[in-house]
Design a protein around this motif. Structure first.
Motif, PDB file in Angstrom:
ATOM      1  N   ARG A   1      39.274 -47.737 -30.644  1.00 51.45           N
ATOM      2  CA  ARG A   1      38.854 -47.713 -32.052  1.00 51.45           C
ATOM      3  C   ARG A   1      39.997 -48.107 -32.989  1.00 51.45           C
ATOM      4  NH1 ARG A   1      34.767 -46.117 -35.065  1.00 51.45           N
ATOM      5  NH2 ARG A   1      35.152 -45.338 -37.158  1.00 51.45           N
ATOM      6  N   GLY A   2      41.211 -47.700 -32.695  1.00 52.49           N
ATOM      7  CA  GLY A   2      42.344 -48.020 -33.571  1.00 52.49           C
ATOM      8  C   GLY A   2      42.616 -49.514 -33.631  1.00 52.49           C
ATOM      9  N   MET A   3      42.596 -50.174 -32.479  1.00 49.62           N
ATOM     10  CA  MET A   3      42.812 -51.618 -32.455  1.00 49.62           C
ATOM     11  C   MET A   3      41.696 -52.350 -33.190  1.00 49.62           C
ATOM     12  SD  MET A   3      44.317 -52.642 -28.732  1.00 49.62           S
ATOM     13  CE  MET A   3      43.141 -51.709 -27.760  1.00 49.62           C
ATOM     14  N   VAL A   4      40.466 -51.934 -32.935  1.00 45.15           N
ATOM     15  CA  VAL A   4      39.325 -52.582 -33.581  1.00 45.15           C
ATOM     16  C   VAL A   4      39.384 -52.369 -35.094  1.00 45.15           C
ATOM     17  CG1 VAL A   4      36.817 -52.577 -33.803  1.00 45.15           C
ATOM     18  CG2 VAL A   4      37.851 -52.460 -31.542  1.00 45.15           C
ATOM     19  N   MET A   5      39.713 -51.163 -35.512  1.00 43.32           N
ATOM     20  CA  MET A   5      39.779 -50.867 -36.944  1.00 43.32           C
ATOM     21  C   MET A   5      40.876 -51.690 -37.626  1.00 43.32           C
ATOM     22  SD  MET A   5      38.305 -49.303 -39.314  1.00 43.32           S
ATOM     23  CE  MET A   5      37.659 -47.686 -39.354  1.00 43.32           C
TER      24      MET A   5
ATOM     25  N   LEU B   1      41.757 -57.496 -32.755  1.00 45.45           N
ATOM     26  CA  LEU B   1      43.071 -57.239 -33.349  1.00 45.45           C
ATOM     27  C   LEU B   1      43.853 -58.536 -33.523  1.00 45.45           C
ATOM     28  CD1 LEU B   1      45.241 -55.272 -34.346  1.00 45.45           C
ATOM     29  CD2 LEU B   1      45.968 -55.026 -31.969  1.00 45.45           C
ATOM     30  N   ILE B   2      43.847 -59.386 -32.508  1.00 43.47           N
ATOM     31  CA  ILE B   2      44.568 -60.656 -32.586  1.00 43.47           C
ATOM     32  C   ILE B   2      43.985 -61.544 -33.683  1.00 43.47           C
ATOM     33  CG2 ILE B   2      45.015 -62.816 -31.340  1.00 43.47           C
ATOM     34  CD1 ILE B   2      45.307 -61.088 -28.794  1.00 43.47           C
ATOM     35  N   LEU B   3      42.657 -61.649 -33.745  1.00 42.41           N
ATOM     36  CA  LEU B   3      42.031 -62.464 -34.790  1.00 42.41           C
ATOM     37  C   LEU B   3      42.373 -61.932 -36.178  1.00 42.41           C
ATOM     38  CD1 LEU B   3      38.460 -63.183 -33.381  1.00 42.41           C
ATOM     39  CD2 LEU B   3      40.295 -64.822 -33.759  1.00 42.41           C
ATOM     40  N   GLY B   4      42.358 -60.604 -36.334  1.00 42.34           N
ATOM     41  CA  GLY B   4      42.673 -60.017 -37.627  1.00 42.34           C
ATOM     42  C   GLY B   4      44.102 -60.288 -38.063  1.00 42.34           C
ATOM     43  N   VAL B   5      45.039 -60.143 -37.151  1.00 45.54           N
ATOM     44  CA  VAL B   5      46.447 -60.387 -37.488  1.00 45.54           C
ATOM     45  C   VAL B   5      46.675 -61.877 -37.757  1.00 45.54           C
ATOM     46  CG1 VAL B   5      48.797 -60.305 -36.591  1.00 45.54           C
ATOM     47  CG2 VAL B   5      47.292 -58.341 -36.289  1.00 45.54           C
ATOM     48  N   LEU B   6      46.111 -62.737 -36.918  1.00 49.62           N
ATOM     49  CA  LEU B   6      46.271 -64.177 -37.128  1.00 49.62           C
ATOM     50  C   LEU B   6      45.645 -64.631 -38.442  1.00 49.62           C
ATOM     51  CD1 LEU B   6      45.671 -65.701 -33.570  1.00 49.62           C
ATOM     52  CD2 LEU B   6      47.834 -65.425 -34.797  1.00 49.62           C
TER      53      LEU B   6
ATOM     54  N   ASP C   1      39.012 -49.166 -23.120  1.00 42.97           N
ATOM     55  CA  ASP C   1      38.894 -49.724 -24.462  1.00 42.97           C
ATOM     56  C   ASP C   1      37.700 -50.670 -24.534  1.00 42.97           C
ATOM     57  OD1 ASP C   1      41.105 -48.344 -25.256  1.00 42.97           O
ATOM     58  OD2 ASP C   1      42.490 -50.031 -25.103  1.00 42.97           O
ATOM     59  N   HIS C   2      37.241 -50.892 -25.736  1.00 39.43           N
ATOM     60  CA  HIS C   2      36.153 -51.853 -25.951  1.00 39.43           C
ATOM     61  C   HIS C   2      36.624 -53.220 -25.436  1.00 39.43           C
ATOM     62  CE1 HIS C   2      33.339 -54.483 -28.072  1.00 39.43           C
ATOM     63  NE2 HIS C   2      32.548 -53.419 -28.143  1.00 39.43           N
ATOM     64  N   PRO C   3      35.756 -53.971 -24.764  1.00 36.61           N
ATOM     65  CA  PRO C   3      36.186 -55.245 -24.173  1.00 36.61           C
ATOM     66  C   PRO C   3      36.736 -56.255 -25.174  1.00 36.61           C
ATOM     67  CG  PRO C   3      33.898 -54.745 -23.580  1.00 36.61           C
ATOM     68  CD  PRO C   3      34.377 -53.652 -24.466  1.00 36.61           C
ATOM     69  N   GLN C   4      36.342 -56.162 -26.440  1.00 40.61           N
ATOM     70  CA  GLN C   4      36.818 -57.125 -27.434  1.00 40.61           C
ATOM     71  C   GLN C   4      37.873 -56.544 -28.372  1.00 40.61           C
ATOM     72  OE1 GLN C   4      33.154 -58.283 -29.300  1.00 40.61           O
ATOM     73  NE2 GLN C   4      32.843 -59.974 -27.858  1.00 40.61           N
ATOM     74  N   ALA C   5      38.386 -55.366 -28.079  1.00 44.43           N
ATOM     75  CA  ALA C   5      39.324 -54.700 -28.990  1.00 44.43           C
ATOM     76  C   ALA C   5      40.578 -55.537 -29.226  1.00 44.43           C
ATOM     77  CB  ALA C   5      39.694 -53.321 -28.455  1.00 44.43           C
ATOM     78  N   VAL C   6      41.165 -56.043 -28.167  1.00 44.88           N
ATOM     79  CA  VAL C   6      42.400 -56.824 -28.312  1.00 44.88           C
ATOM     80  C   VAL C   6      42.115 -58.130 -29.044  1.00 44.88           C
ATOM     81  CG1 VAL C   6      44.243 -57.996 -27.053  1.00 44.88           C
ATOM     82  CG2 VAL C   6      43.451 -55.762 -26.290  1.00 44.88           C
TER      83      VAL C   6
ATOM     84  N   PHE D   1      35.515 -63.814 -38.803  1.00 44.92           N
ATOM     85  CA  PHE D   1      35.178 -63.546 -37.402  1.00 44.92           C
ATOM     86  C   PHE D   1      35.666 -62.151 -36.988  1.00 44.92           C
ATOM     87  CE2 PHE D   1      35.380 -68.195 -37.592  1.00 44.92           C
ATOM     88  CZ  PHE D   1      34.098 -68.501 -37.134  1.00 44.92           C
ATOM     89  N   ALA D   2      36.899 -61.806 -37.376  1.00 45.29           N
ATOM     90  CA  ALA D   2      37.432 -60.477 -37.063  1.00 45.29           C
ATOM     91  C   ALA D   2      36.607 -59.396 -37.747  1.00 45.29           C
ATOM     92  CB  ALA D   2      38.898 -60.392 -37.486  1.00 45.29           C
ATOM     93  N   TRP D   3      36.193 -59.667 -38.972  1.00 47.03           N
ATOM     94  CA  TRP D   3      35.401 -58.708 -39.732  1.00 47.03           C
ATOM     95  C   TRP D   3      34.050 -58.485 -39.057  1.00 47.03           C
ATOM     96  CZ3 TRP D   3      33.986 -59.620 -45.618  1.00 47.03           C
ATOM     97  CH2 TRP D   3      33.373 -58.491 -46.125  1.00 47.03           C
ATOM     98  N   PHE D   4      33.340 -59.552 -38.724  1.00 46.73           N
ATOM     99  CA  PHE D   4      32.022 -59.451 -38.107  1.00 46.73           C
ATOM    100  C   PHE D   4      32.096 -58.810 -36.722  1.00 46.73           C
ATOM    101  CE2 PHE D   4      28.758 -61.413 -35.366  1.00 46.73           C
ATOM    102  CZ  PHE D   4      27.633 -60.908 -35.971  1.00 46.73           C
ATOM    103  N   MET D   5      33.015 -59.291 -35.895  1.00 50.02           N
ATOM    104  CA  MET D   5      33.143 -58.742 -34.543  1.00 50.02           C
ATOM    105  C   MET D   5      33.614 -57.293 -34.587  1.00 50.02           C
ATOM    106  SD  MET D   5      34.831 -62.047 -32.658  1.00 50.02           S
ATOM    107  CE  MET D   5      35.141 -61.181 -31.130  1.00 50.02           C
TER     108      MET D   5
END
Length: 99
Positions: free
Chosen positions: A65-69, A27-32, A19-24, A43-47
């Motif tokens: 890709r699913g986690m990042v999306m 996802l965490i930033l987006g949910v939070l 997986d992409h190194p920043q995928a998790v 930040f989640a949007w830009f990253m």
């Protein structure tokens, strides 16, 4: 009756190595950003946009890709909430000053 190919197997399809190194993190930033603090949204949007670009350019060697999306979409929603809140506050201040 179907026979197994003489060369001993079925064709393998390229699988993502990892997986992409920043995928998790994305996802965490987006949910939070939706649950706790919307300021994590941009930040989640830009990253997420950068990670999606990297995943697309990798040719299938990078997964996640699913986690990042998911994090990317949550970031967009949280950013929209921030914009709406700022507009409401500005309108309330203007109406309060005029009235």
């Amino acid at each position: 009756m179907t026979e197994t190919p003489a060369w001993g197997g079925y064709p393998s399809y390229p699988q993502p190595q990892s997986d992409h190194p920043q995928a998790v993190l994305i996802l965490i930033l987006g949910v939070l950003s939706l649950v706790i603090w919307p300021l994590f949204g941009p930040f989640a949007w830009f990253m997420g946009r950068r990670a999606l670009t990297a995943i697309d350019r990798s040719g299938g060697t990078i997964g996640g890709r699913g986690m990042v999306m998911a994090g990317y979409i949550c970031g967009i929603i949280a950013s929209a909430i921030i914009v709406v809140a700022v507009v409401i506050i500005i309108v309330a201040l203007i109406v309060g000053v005029i009235a």
